[in-house]
Design a protein around this motif. Structure first.
Motif, PDB file in Angstrom:
ATOM      1  N   ASP A  97       0.829  -1.214   0.000  1.00 56.89           N
ATOM      2  CA  ASP A  97       0.000   0.000   0.000  1.00 56.89           C
ATOM      3  C   ASP A  97       0.858   1.257   0.000  1.00 56.89           C
ATOM      4  O   ASP A  97       0.490   2.269  -0.579  1.00 56.89           O
ATOM      5  N   GLN A 121      -6.142  -8.086  -5.702  1.00 59.39           N
ATOM      6  CA  GLN A 121      -5.173  -7.470  -6.603  1.00 59.39           C
ATOM      7  C   GLN A 121      -4.002  -8.409  -6.899  1.00 59.39           C
ATOM      8  O   GLN A 121      -3.496  -8.457  -8.015  1.00 59.39           O
ATOM      9  N   LEU A 144       3.431   1.952  -1.585  1.00 66.39           N
ATOM     10  CA  LEU A 144       3.842   2.368  -2.937  1.00 66.39           C
ATOM     11  C   LEU A 144       2.746   3.176  -3.610  1.00 66.39           C
ATOM     12  O   LEU A 144       3.007   4.105  -4.373  1.00 66.39           O
ATOM     13  N   LEU A 145       1.492   2.814  -3.321  1.00 66.62           N
ATOM     14  CA  LEU A 145       0.364   3.455  -4.001  1.00 66.62           C
ATOM     15  C   LEU A 145      -0.004   4.792  -3.388  1.00 66.62           C
ATOM     16  O   LEU A 145      -0.597   5.640  -4.056  1.00 66.62           O
ATOM     17  N   ASP A 155      -1.638  -4.232  -0.830  1.00 71.30           N
ATOM     18  CA  ASP A 155      -1.671  -5.479  -0.065  1.00 71.30           C
ATOM     19  C   ASP A 155      -3.111  -6.003  -0.063  1.00 71.30           C
ATOM     20  O   ASP A 155      -3.820  -5.886   0.935  1.00 71.30           O
ATOM     21  N   ILE A 172       6.305  -3.559 -15.346  1.00 72.29           N
ATOM     22  CA  ILE A 172       6.365  -3.447 -13.889  1.00 72.29           C
ATOM     23  C   ILE A 172       4.962  -3.113 -13.406  1.00 72.29           C
ATOM     24  O   ILE A 172       4.332  -2.197 -13.937  1.00 72.29           O
ATOM     25  N   THR A 173       4.455  -3.848 -12.437  1.00 69.21           N
ATOM     26  CA  THR A 173       3.132  -3.550 -11.885  1.00 69.21           C
ATOM     27  C   THR A 173       3.247  -3.367 -10.385  1.00 69.21           C
ATOM     28  O   THR A 173       3.867  -4.187  -9.716  1.00 69.21           O
ATOM     29  N   SER A 174       2.692  -2.275  -9.868  1.00 72.43           N
ATOM     30  CA  SER A 174       2.663  -2.072  -8.421  1.00 72.43           C
ATOM     31  C   SER A 174       1.223  -2.131  -7.946  1.00 72.43           C
ATOM     32  O   SER A 174       0.365  -1.450  -8.505  1.00 72.43           O
ATOM     33  N   ILE A 175       0.982  -2.942  -6.928  1.00 72.39           N
ATOM     34  CA  ILE A 175      -0.374  -3.089  -6.402  1.00 72.39           C
ATOM     35  C   ILE A 175      -0.360  -3.017  -4.883  1.00 72.39           C
ATOM     36  O   ILE A 175       0.702  -3.049  -4.258  1.00 72.39           O
TER      37      ILE A 175
END
Lengths: 414, 414
Positions: A10, A48, A12-13, A44, A39-42
């Motif tokens: 979380d 997702q 990162l978002l 916790d 690259i994918t950021s999601i």
């Protein structure tokens, strides 16, 4: 081989943490000729993570995942992976032993939470994480690979370099590729580009040159690939030999290492010692020198003379000079270097004094003005720089310039 | 409203550029109570852009896209968007006028490339970019939003703050969200989790707790959202007040700031000064202290006593004690701290001495063993730690522990 990175957290978002892991992984894969495609950021969140895994397994051959492996309740990656692969948990004895030993050495008692850290999904293989407690897990799905690593940068980097990169290289059968890094410092990127323009134009088609500038200097990276006619390593060396007479002593190394490592090696091999006298850099030059293992062989110590009283009392700077010329001046910086050399009884001494800002600048000495001196057995030399108005960057730039001045003086004394 | 970010550029995937745009966008959205659910980074490739758009339109209400809008051949975002939305191009007169004026002011003549920069897909609306030449474009698909912005950070930030954030807020009717960060240090994550377990279980459903560990300590972040019955800020404060008596002085701040900033403020407000005497940390404690602007008000200077001669000569450590107890010992560290306090005439002094490794460890003093002392106007206290066998991390951990010991001593002297 197509690789995708998934970073989980979380933080990162909401922008509390900048994802530097992905860029580091990207550069390492690239050095080894492996293509990172996404690259994918999601967050916790189970949903997702499921969605990101489905998407990545559909388009990539290997997935590198970081984050969400901490011992606390908000970290759900491990639990979610067990559910995704529809399996139970097993205890990894090696991880448990390692965690116990690590905690005992630091005098911390083992809790339930630590036992849970050694539990991993039954279907995975574990790679030991020697820099932390969370295990690194390798899963296989059809002929595809998923590696789950902790998000703490130094733990992830240790795992990548110890094991994961080799695993990827082995499974991908990458093409022939040779890299050579040439380290320069003290020359701005645009000036450097002009000086080596002709050489660069003369490079063969199958070699690429990259400029990698940073506060520490400019790294030049030559990459040669896919040329079956010639030995790549020899061909690259041939080009490097042509570059040497152009850049001369502005090159400080032909491999990816730091200036402080090079300077340390130079001092050690010549049986010479150095001391520091720092004002504006406040200990950064000294701490950079001792960041190299074995620095005690050539570094005796230093004085952080932040206050003018310390410059006078310890470094024997003349009070009149301080009054007439000011602390940021040629006369004072040379006295500081000579004072440190005498006080600490060394062959060389480095001194820094400048206006790091944000306050304290004047018209004749704006923020960023920095004097650096090197006292040697024969003479003392000094130079003035302006490193701009960012405090943190000024510290790094001043430290780099100081070590580079020392390097040149050692070379010239040979 | 669910928002996703797509960042475009080969440089992101080979790690040449760290994607800081996403973290910045994430923090801005979060401040405004808008949920960012995913960040995707892809290369400058038509197929990858199509795929990323399809995926994002399937799950998000709004998409923020950055990058690939430059004038050179490798930037294909604009062309790809026109194809994706199956439309031709139109000239945006305002952009053309702005580009012309910008170039004329800088004495550069207008070329074909500049006319092309003012061309945009027919179906989009343009938001003027006052910091650069590439236009910002807004597309709508069913009731969903796509905003394409340049990747240059200050151009993207200008557009977000001038227009894009307001557009999102208007279209979303955002929910309330409150964050609170509590900074702790000196307590390992697993021990902390155990100590606050009961408190954590007692948190209301609409509050989430995140643990953010680093070498500097553990940040705790409380996030509260979507509770219509209560004022969120008050509700979070209520929980923080319950946490205070559990963690006491292990909390060093209630906002996201560094330990050195907190210690600096404490010294400044009490009109106190500090000096350092460093062996193993080699100047890291001093340089960390001076990284805070205005440190000259409370930091007078320090001695880096790497060699034992320096400990004796400058810090007046008793040669007998050095001989009998060794440099890494309670007696020597206390003499070092007291010596620095006397030499530099300060209220407090911090001293460090340890075995940073990789060599030099013994059975009774393994690598990582570190003594830290704080000399105060009334007494000198010292503690021994083991920070493990990584040189770089030992420096950071020792510096953090030293500053924390100083903080506690200042508090206790109140």
């Amino acid at each position: 081989m197509k690789v995708e990175v998934i970073t989980i957290g979380d933080e990162l978002l909401i922008g509390q943490v900048v994802d530097t892991n992905s860029a580091w992984i990207g550069s390492k894969l690239n050095e080894n000729g492996i293509h990172l495609s996404k690259i994918t950021s999601i967050g916790d969140s189970k949903e997702q993570i499921y969605k990101a895994l489905d998407d990545a397994f559909a388009s990539a051959d290997a997935i590198l995942m970081t984050g969400g492996l901490g011992p606390t309740k908000d970290d759900i990656t491990k639990k979610t992976l067990a559910e995704y692969f529809q399996c139970g948990f097993k205890t990894d004895q090696q991880t448990l032993d390692r965690v116990k030993e690590l905690l005992q050495r630091r005098g911390i008692s083992v809790t339930d939470i630590n036992y849970m850290q050694a539990e991993v999904p039954e279907v995975c293989e574990v790679i030991q994480n020697y820099n932390g407690t969370a295990p690194c897990m390798v899963f296989r799905k059809e002929r595809k690979l998923l590696v789950s690593m902790p998000g703490v940068p130094f733990e992830m980097k240790g795992l990548m370099e110890d094991a994961v990169l080799n695993l990827l290289i082995k499974e991908s059968g990458t093409q022939a590729i040779v890299h050579k890094t040439i380290m320069t410092t003290g020359v701005p990127e645009s000036v450097l580009a002009k000086r080596i323009e002709e050489w660069e134009i003369g490079l063969p088609q199958y070699m690429k040159l990259a400029y990698l500038p940073s506060l520490y200097g400019v790294r030049l990276r030559i990459t040669a690939s896919e040329n079956r006619k010639k030995d790549l390593t020899d061909a690259v060396e041939e080009q490097v030999n042509k570059l040497k007479p152009i850049l001369k002593e502005d090159i400080f190394s032909y491999q990816d290492e730091t200036l402080e490592e090079v300077v340390g090696r130079m001092l050690k091999s010549r049986n010479l010692t150095v001391a520091t006298a720092e004002s504006c850099t406040g200990g950064t030059v000294a701490s950079t020198i001792v960041s190299v293992p074995g620095a005690s062989l050539y570094f005796k110590g230093g004085v952080v003379a932040y206050d003018d009283e310390v410059k006078k009392d310890l470094l024997k700077v003349n009070p009149c000079t301080l009054f007439t010329d000011g602390a940021v001046s040629k006369a004072v910086i040379e006295q500081m270097a000579e004072g440190a050399r005498a006080l600490l009884k060394t062959d060389f001494a480095i001194a820094t004094s400048g206006i790091a800002g944000p306050d304290g600048g004047t018209e004749s000495k704006p923020v960023g003005t920095t004097w650096i001196a090197v006292a040697t057995p024969r003479s003392t030399i000094s130079e003035v720089y302006n490193f701009g108005d960012n405090r943190e960057r000024t510290m790094i730039r001043a430290t780099t310039a100081a070590l580079n001045m020392l390097r040149i003086q050692i070379l010239r004394a040979d």
